[in-house]
Design a protein around this motif. Structure first.
Motif, PDB file in Angstrom:
ATOM      1  N   TYR A  65       0.838  -1.245   0.051  1.00 53.52           N
ATOM      2  CA  TYR A  65      -0.115   0.087  -0.028  1.00 53.52           C
ATOM      3  C   TYR A  65       0.845   1.259  -0.077  1.00 53.52           C
ATOM      4  O   TYR A  65       0.668   2.416  -0.864  1.00 53.52           O
ATOM      5  CB  TYR A  65      -1.074   0.122   1.271  1.00 53.52           C
ATOM      6  CG  TYR A  65      -1.742   1.161   1.247  1.00 53.52           C
ATOM      7  CD1 TYR A  65      -2.702   1.335   0.206  1.00 53.52           C
ATOM      8  CD2 TYR A  65      -1.453   2.235   2.119  1.00 53.52           C
ATOM      9  CE1 TYR A  65      -3.551   2.633   0.488  1.00 53.52           C
ATOM     10  CE2 TYR A  65      -2.329   3.379   1.972  1.00 53.52           C
ATOM     11  CZ  TYR A  65      -3.295   3.750   1.172  1.00 53.52           C
ATOM     12  OH  TYR A  65      -3.985   4.586   1.444  1.00 53.52           O
TER      13      TYR A  65
ATOM     14  N   HIS B 127       2.387   1.546  -3.530  1.00 52.31           N
ATOM     15  CA  HIS B 127       1.397   2.168  -4.305  1.00 52.31           C
ATOM     16  C   HIS B 127       1.238   3.538  -4.226  1.00 52.31           C
ATOM     17  O   HIS B 127       0.888   4.461  -5.211  1.00 52.31           O
ATOM     18  CB  HIS B 127       0.123   1.304  -4.025  1.00 52.31           C
ATOM     19  CG  HIS B 127      -1.062   1.591  -5.164  1.00 52.31           C
ATOM     20  ND1 HIS B 127      -2.127   2.435  -4.482  1.00 52.31           N
ATOM     21  CD2 HIS B 127      -1.402   1.177  -6.104  1.00 52.31           C
ATOM     22  CE1 HIS B 127      -3.079   2.400  -5.408  1.00 52.31           C
ATOM     23  NE2 HIS B 127      -2.565   1.805  -6.405  1.00 52.31           N
ATOM     24  N   GLU B 128       0.800   3.869  -3.169  1.00 54.61           N
ATOM     25  CA  GLU B 128       0.814   5.476  -2.814  1.00 54.61           C
ATOM     26  C   GLU B 128       1.733   6.386  -3.366  1.00 54.61           C
ATOM     27  O   GLU B 128       1.445   7.566  -3.755  1.00 54.61           O
ATOM     28  CB  GLU B 128       0.233   5.643  -1.278  1.00 54.61           C
ATOM     29  CG  GLU B 128      -1.085   5.236  -0.699  1.00 54.61           C
ATOM     30  CD  GLU B 128      -2.163   5.962  -1.531  1.00 54.61           C
ATOM     31  OE1 GLU B 128      -2.265   7.221  -1.510  1.00 54.61           O
ATOM     32  OE2 GLU B 128      -3.180   5.402  -2.318  1.00 54.61           O
ATOM     33  N   ARG B 129       2.957   5.992  -2.852  1.00 54.93           N
ATOM     34  CA  ARG B 129       4.203   6.708  -3.471  1.00 54.93           C
ATOM     35  C   ARG B 129       4.142   6.598  -4.871  1.00 54.93           C
ATOM     36  O   ARG B 129       4.511   7.971  -5.351  1.00 54.93           O
ATOM     37  CB  ARG B 129       5.315   6.052  -2.747  1.00 54.93           C
ATOM     38  CG  ARG B 129       5.465   5.897  -1.047  1.00 54.93           C
ATOM     39  CD  ARG B 129       5.479   7.643  -0.500  1.00 54.93           C
ATOM     40  NE  ARG B 129       6.771   8.332  -0.906  1.00 54.93           N
ATOM     41  CZ  ARG B 129       6.961   9.274  -0.520  1.00 54.93           C
ATOM     42  NH1 ARG B 129       6.268  10.088   0.313  1.00 54.93           N
ATOM     43  NH2 ARG B 129       8.262   9.975  -0.629  1.00 54.93           N
TER      44      ARG B 129
ATOM     45  N   TRP C 153       1.538   6.510  -6.975  1.00 53.90           N
ATOM     46  CA  TRP C 153       0.505   7.385  -7.328  1.00 53.90           C
ATOM     47  C   TRP C 153       0.713   8.747  -7.032  1.00 53.90           C
ATOM     48  O   TRP C 153       0.181   9.779  -7.602  1.00 53.90           O
ATOM     49  CB  TRP C 153      -0.907   7.108  -6.817  1.00 53.90           C
ATOM     50  CG  TRP C 153      -1.366   6.022  -7.595  1.00 53.90           C
ATOM     51  CD1 TRP C 153      -1.403   4.579  -7.640  1.00 53.90           C
ATOM     52  CD2 TRP C 153      -2.247   6.338  -8.875  1.00 53.90           C
ATOM     53  NE1 TRP C 153      -2.304   4.222  -8.643  1.00 53.90           N
ATOM     54  CE2 TRP C 153      -2.784   5.294  -9.480  1.00 53.90           C
ATOM     55  CE3 TRP C 153      -2.560   7.702  -9.452  1.00 53.90           C
ATOM     56  CZ2 TRP C 153      -3.462   5.307 -10.691  1.00 53.90           C
ATOM     57  CZ3 TRP C 153      -3.325   7.400 -10.604  1.00 53.90           C
ATOM     58  CH2 TRP C 153      -3.867   6.410 -11.246  1.00 53.90           C
TER      59      TRP C 153
END
Length: 69
Positions: free
Chosen positions: A51, A54-56, A58
């Motif tokens: 997660y 993924h966030e980094r 995006w």
């Protein structure tokens, strides 16, 4: 916008709910409490790591963002 402490509290309770759910499902399938908890913990830690990645990723993509006014 939530405060930082509220965000941490929400994330923590969400992870606890996930651990309980995954443990219950794993116990139902394996019949082993130790195996169920081990599977749930490893799945949770893996999930947290992916997660964050993924966030980094995006965070670097500009598509779909609105300019601040």
């Amino acid at each position: 916008m939530d405060t930082k402490i509220r965000t941490v509290a929400k994330a923590t309770t969400w992870q606890i709910l996930g651990l309980v759910t995954m443990s219950a499902l794993a116990f139902w399938q394996t019949g082993s409490i130790g195996g169920a908890v081990s599977l749930a913990l490893s799945a949770s830690l893996t999930s947290i790591g992916f997660y964050i990645l993924h966030e980094r990723a995006w965070g670097r993509i500009r598509w779909g963002r609105k300019a601040r006014t």
